[in-house]
Every structure is written in structure tokens, then in C-alpha cells.
Design a protein around this motif. Structure first.
Motif, PDB file in Angstrom:
ATOM      1  N   ALA A 126       1.078  -1.145   0.218  1.00 18.26           N
ATOM      2  CA  ALA A 126       0.184   0.013  -0.009  1.00 18.26           C
ATOM      3  C   ALA A 126       1.031   1.318   0.108  1.00 18.26           C
ATOM      4  N   GLY A 127       1.946   1.325   0.754  1.00 18.10           N
ATOM      5  CA  GLY A 127       3.014   2.427   0.844  1.00 18.10           C
ATOM      6  C   GLY A 127       3.415   2.637  -0.753  1.00 18.10           C
ATOM      7  N   PHE A 128       3.859   1.614  -1.322  1.00 18.82           N
ATOM      8  CA  PHE A 128       4.431   1.901  -2.817  1.00 18.82           C
ATOM      9  C   PHE A 128       3.470   2.513  -3.679  1.00 18.82           C
ATOM     10  N   THR A 193      -5.159  -3.800  -4.085  1.00 17.42           N
ATOM     11  CA  THR A 193      -4.354  -4.277  -2.941  1.00 17.42           C
ATOM     12  C   THR A 193      -5.290  -4.283  -1.650  1.00 17.42           C
ATOM     13  N   LEU A 194      -5.981  -3.249  -1.266  1.00 14.74           N
ATOM     14  CA  LEU A 194      -6.742  -3.073  -0.167  1.00 14.74           C
ATOM     15  C   LEU A 194      -7.956  -3.857  -0.095  1.00 14.74           C
ATOM     16  N   ILE A 199     -10.478  -9.210   1.975  1.00 12.97           N
ATOM     17  CA  ILE A 199     -11.228 -10.553   1.493  1.00 12.97           C
ATOM     18  C   ILE A 199     -10.252 -11.597   2.396  1.00 12.97           C
ATOM     19  N   HIS A 200      -8.982 -11.555   2.479  1.00 15.94           N
ATOM     20  CA  HIS A 200      -8.110 -12.511   2.806  1.00 15.94           C
ATOM     21  C   HIS A 200      -8.414 -12.382   4.489  1.00 15.94           C
ATOM     22  N   LEU A 201      -8.827 -11.350   4.932  1.00 12.53           N
ATOM     23  CA  LEU A 201      -9.055 -11.189   6.635  1.00 12.53           C
ATOM     24  C   LEU A 201     -10.317 -11.593   6.810  1.00 12.53           C
ATOM     25  N   GLN A 202     -11.265 -11.456   5.805  1.00 11.88           N
ATOM     26  CA  GLN A 202     -12.536 -12.044   6.097  1.00 11.88           C
ATOM     27  C   GLN A 202     -12.637 -13.547   5.991  1.00 11.88           C
TER      28      GLN A 202
END
Length: 262
Positions: A126-128, A193-194, A199-202
Motif C-alpha cells: 500500500a505504501g508503494f 491491494t486493499l 477478502i483475505h482477512l474475512q
């Protein structure tokens, strides 16, 4: 047709990541970036050029004079529209991402876990995308501003010879258009990316909840079978193995009893 848990789950709202409104805004921003690129190409092809002529006064050569090839109205309008289109695309994308991330509980919780490997990877990606998006946007807008200032300097009296004439180097508007197109794609990469992170965290939360439910179900005490007790004045018979009872001695004893009765 069986109904699963995913079918019963509520669909994302308009302001959340993964919603239809979010996808529409991303596509709209990419179209704005493409529009900025096309306008920059138009401004590049119609930019003003300078012609130098040598002045002669009484048979003697004097200082050279320059004239513009056009008033610069068309490249000025094209560059202005490209500048506004890129700015609008940037505002739409980042305002939406700011609102969507603030409403996403998984993304807010992951920022509170400094030991999470996934959180560190997400922060780098996200920073990139964030830094590169703003750098590309800033350079593109600065190039467009330079072109605007130069093209607006000779709207009037552009055909009169002048001792000095400002001009834009070839490729300036084209570079600004390319940077504008790169800007919207980098912002879209930040959005993707977000979205993948959410989705991965869910999915992890769903798996964790199922494990907890299964653990609670198997950890509950098992029901004991009811114990059969003898009633008063009742003597339960002892169970013996049939193979041990039906021996030769058993049959001979039974035969002697019947013989005695006879």
C-alpha cells in the motif's frame, strides 16, 4: 438448490470495498485518466511553434525576430481539460478509498497488530502504490501547468515579430498524459491491494469462527447412557457365555435328572 452461508451474507454497501459503486468509481477514474492522455496528445500535436526571421534595415542585417505559428488556444484548452480530468480522477479515487478503508473493520484491526506478517506485507504494498501514485500525479500536473503558462502567454498579438518567444519542448504534453494514465492505474493497484487484503482477512475470520464452533461442540460433555438397576425383590441373572454353559457335563447332568424322574 442448497443455501450456503455466503448466500445469506449481506452484500457490501455502496461505501465499502468490493461494492458495485466502488468498482464503478474505479472504472470512471480510469476513463478520466484515459481522457487526460488523449487531451494531452491533442495539446502536443497542436502546440505552438516558433519561427525565426532575420530582419534587414537599410541593407544591413539586424537582430532576428520570432513569431508563433498560432495563438495557442487549442493546446491551452486541451491542456486545461487534461489537468482538470486528472485532478478529478485523483480526488474520486482517494476520497473513495479513504471512506472505504475507514468503514472496513478487518483493515482497521490489522493495523493494530504489529507482529502480523500479512500486515507488514500489506503496509509495504500500500505504501508503494500510495507514494508512487502521488509522485506521478504531481509531476504530471506540474508539466501540464508549465504548458498552460507558456501557451497562455501569446493569446494576443501572436503573429507580431518579437525579440524573445517562449516555447514548449517537444514531448512535454505527451509525458504529462502518460504520467496521468500511470497515476490512475497505480491508484487502481492500491484499491486492488486493499480489496484483496479485506477478502483475505474475512476468510481468516470465517475459518477462525468455524474452528471455535467445532471446538465448542466437541468439547461439550457427552451424555451418559442410563443405568439399569434391579427393582426390589428382583434378582438379576448373571450372564454367562453360551459356549461355556453348553458343555458335555451339562448335557449328562440334565439327562440323569430326567432319568431319575422317569
Amino acid at each position: 438448490m442448497a443455501v450456503t452461508h455466503d448466500d445469506l451474507a449481506p452484500s457490501p454497501k455502496g461505501g465499502n470495498l468490493g461494492s458495485k459503486a466502488g468498482a464503478f468509481l474505479m472504472i470512471f477514474s480510469i476513463l478520466l485518466g484515459l481522457f487526460c492522455f488523449i487531451l494531452s496528445l491533442i495539446a502536443e500535436s497542436t502546440r505552438s511553434e516558433v519561427k525565426w526571421t532575420a530582419g534587414i534595415d537599410g541593407g544591413k542585417e539586424v537582430e532576428s525576430r520570432c513569431t508563433y505559428s498560432g495563438s495557442g488556444e487549442l493546446p491551452l484548452l486541451s491542456a486545461t481539460a487534461a489537468f482538470l480530468a486528472l485532478a478529478m480522477a485523483m480526488v474520486v479515487q482517494h476520497v473513495y478509498l479513504l471512506v472505504a478503508v475507514s468503514k472496513s473493520e478487518p483493515l482497521i484491526e490489522i493495523t493494530w497488530d504489529p507482529d502480523s506478517v500479512f500486515a507488514k506485507s500489506l503496509a509495504w504494498q500500500a505504501g508503494f502504490f500510495f507514494v508512487s501514485t502521488w509522485m506521478s500525479f504531481a509531476v504530471g500536473e506540474i508539466l501540464l501547468l508549465i504548458g498552460l503558462s507558456v501557451e497562455s502567454s501569446h493569446l494576443k498579438n501572436w503573429a507580431e515579430p518579437k525579440p524573445n518567444c517562449l516555447t514548449i519542448r517537444q514531448g512535454l504534453f505527451t509525458a504529462a498524459g502518460v504520467l496521468g494514465l500511470v497515476t490512475v492505474f497505480l491508484a487502481s493497484g492500491l484499491y486492488i491491494t486493499l480489496l484483496r487484503a479485506e477478502i483475505h482477512l474475512q476468510d481468516q475470520e470465517t475459518i477462525r469462527r468455524r474452528i471455535v464452533e467445532a471446538t465448542a461442540m466437541y468439547a461439550s460433555p457427552a451424555q451418559r447412557s442410563p443405568t439399569i438397576r434391579a427393582a426390589p425383590n428382583e434378582y438379576p441373572l448373571q450372564r454367562q457365555d453360551q459356549s461355556l454353559r453348553n458343555t458335555l457335563h451339562y448335557y449328562l447332568t440334565t439327562f440323569d435328572k430326567h432319568s431319575t424322574f422317569v
